[in-house]
Design a protein around this motif. Structure first.
Motif, short mmCIF file in Angstrom:
data_model
loop_
_atom_site.label_atom_id
_atom_site.label_comp_id
_atom_site.label_asym_id
_atom_site.label_seq_id
_atom_site.Cartn_x
_atom_site.Cartn_y
_atom_site.Cartn_z
N THR A 121 0.17 32.38 -21.48
CA THR A 121 0.20 31.20 -20.62
C THR A 121 1.29 30.25 -21.11
O THR A 121 1.28 29.85 -22.28
N ALA A 122 2.21 29.91 -20.22
CA ALA A 122 3.28 28.97 -20.54
C ALA A 122 2.69 27.56 -20.63
O ALA A 122 1.59 27.30 -20.13
N PRO A 123 3.40 26.64 -21.26
CA PRO A 123 2.90 25.27 -21.37
C PRO A 123 2.78 24.60 -20.00
O PRO A 123 3.44 25.00 -19.03
N ASP A 124 1.93 23.57 -19.95
CA ASP A 124 1.87 22.72 -18.76
C ASP A 124 3.06 21.76 -18.83
O ASP A 124 3.38 21.24 -19.90
N PHE A 125 3.70 21.55 -17.71
CA PHE A 125 4.85 20.66 -17.66
C PHE A 125 4.46 19.38 -16.93
O PHE A 125 3.93 19.43 -15.82
N ASN A 126 4.68 18.24 -17.58
CA ASN A 126 4.29 16.96 -17.01
C ASN A 126 5.27 15.90 -17.53
O ASN A 126 5.27 15.59 -18.72
N ALA A 127 6.08 15.36 -16.65
CA ALA A 127 7.11 14.41 -17.05
C ALA A 127 6.55 13.06 -17.49
O ALA A 127 7.26 12.26 -18.08
N SER A 128 5.26 12.79 -17.23
CA SER A 128 4.70 11.49 -17.60
C SER A 128 4.04 11.49 -18.98
O SER A 128 3.45 10.50 -19.37
N THR A 129 4.14 12.60 -19.73
CA THR A 129 3.58 12.63 -21.08
C THR A 129 4.66 13.05 -22.08
O THR A 129 5.71 13.55 -21.69
N ASN A 130 4.35 12.86 -23.34
CA ASN A 130 5.28 13.30 -24.37
C ASN A 130 4.61 14.30 -25.32
O ASN A 130 4.90 14.34 -26.50
N GLU A 131 3.68 15.10 -24.77
CA GLU A 131 2.98 16.11 -25.57
C GLU A 131 3.90 17.28 -25.88
O GLU A 131 4.87 17.54 -25.18
N PHE A 132 3.55 17.99 -26.95
CA PHE A 132 4.30 19.18 -27.30
C PHE A 132 4.03 20.30 -26.31
O PHE A 132 2.96 20.38 -25.71
N ALA A 133 5.01 21.18 -26.15
CA ALA A 133 4.85 22.35 -25.29
C ALA A 133 4.04 23.39 -26.08
O ALA A 133 4.48 23.84 -27.13
N ILE A 134 2.87 23.75 -25.56
CA ILE A 134 1.97 24.69 -26.23
C ILE A 134 1.81 25.93 -25.35
O ILE A 134 1.50 25.82 -24.16
N GLU A 135 2.05 27.11 -25.94
CA GLU A 135 1.80 28.35 -25.22
C GLU A 135 0.55 29.01 -25.79
O GLU A 135 0.18 28.77 -26.93
N GLN A 136 -0.10 29.81 -24.95
CA GLN A 136 -1.35 30.46 -25.37
C GLN A 136 -1.25 31.95 -25.10
O GLN A 136 -0.88 32.37 -24.01
N LEU A 137 -1.62 32.74 -26.10
CA LEU A 137 -1.66 34.20 -25.97
C LEU A 137 -3.12 34.63 -26.08
O LEU A 137 -3.79 34.31 -27.06
N ASP A 138 -3.60 35.33 -25.05
CA ASP A 138 -4.96 35.87 -25.06
C ASP A 138 -4.88 37.34 -25.41
O ASP A 138 -4.05 38.08 -24.87
N LEU A 139 -5.77 37.75 -26.33
CA LEU A 139 -5.77 39.11 -26.86
C LEU A 139 -7.15 39.74 -26.69
O LEU A 139 -8.16 39.04 -26.62
N VAL A 140 -7.16 41.05 -26.69
CA VAL A 140 -8.39 41.84 -26.76
C VAL A 140 -8.26 42.69 -28.01
O VAL A 140 -7.17 43.18 -28.32
N ALA A 141 -9.37 42.87 -28.73
CA ALA A 141 -9.32 43.66 -29.97
C ALA A 141 -10.53 44.58 -30.05
O ALA A 141 -11.54 44.38 -29.37
#
Length: 154
Positions: A121-141
């Motif tokens: 999952t790519a980061p959420d993009f929002n021009a009204s915040t200054n949060e860091f860009a966070i990506e998420q990887l979902d795994l199965v094991a």
């Protein structure tokens, strides 16, 4: 009665903010790991006398999420999920190690076996915040085990 630092270290729960993650022996930085859950399906048995019994069934699936900040020039997660083609995937072992506050002592390690990515999952993009860009990887094991580290005696 006040407790010494050694008593606090032994008797209080360990904070979860200090951990290390290795993917196939390559240490990677993540700001969150979730989904390390051992679970079992429940099977209900009924006998001829009206009794009902609950028994553990098959082990539940292991779904893990890794979150990290997007850093320029680091695309290991994208390359891993992009390598899936024609029903072939590179499965990797992952270890998540909880450390002491200083990061110098290993306390507990969860060893995840044969993990592979199912969603990035790519980061959420929002021009009204200054949060860091966070990506998420979902795994199965396939499974995971716990390894408790004992303090070294010097």
């Amino acid at each position: 009665m006040s407790l010494s630092a050694d008593q606090i270290a032994v008797n209080y729960p360990t904070p979860t903010y200090r951990f290390r993650v290795s993917v196939d022996r390559e240490e990677m930085l993540f700001n969150a790991v979730s989904g390390l859950v051992h679970s079992y399906e429940t099977i209900e048995y009924k006998d001829g006398l009206g009794g009902q019994f609950q028994m553990p069934g098959q082990r539940g699936g292991i779904n893990i999420s890794l979150k990290r900040g997007v850093v320029r020039g680091q695309a290991q997660l994208y390359e891993w999920i992009s390598s899936i083609s024609l029903n072939q995937v590179e499965k990797k072992d992952i270890s998540i190690t909880l450390t002491n506050d200083a990061g110098t002592e290993l306390l507990l390690t969860w060893n995840v076996v044969n993990a592979f990515p199912i969603k990035l999952t790519a980061p959420d993009f929002n021009a009204s915040t200054n949060e860091f860009a966070i990506e998420q990887l979902d795994l199965v094991a396939d499974r995971f085990t716990e390894q408790i580290w004992t303090p070294s005696i010097e």
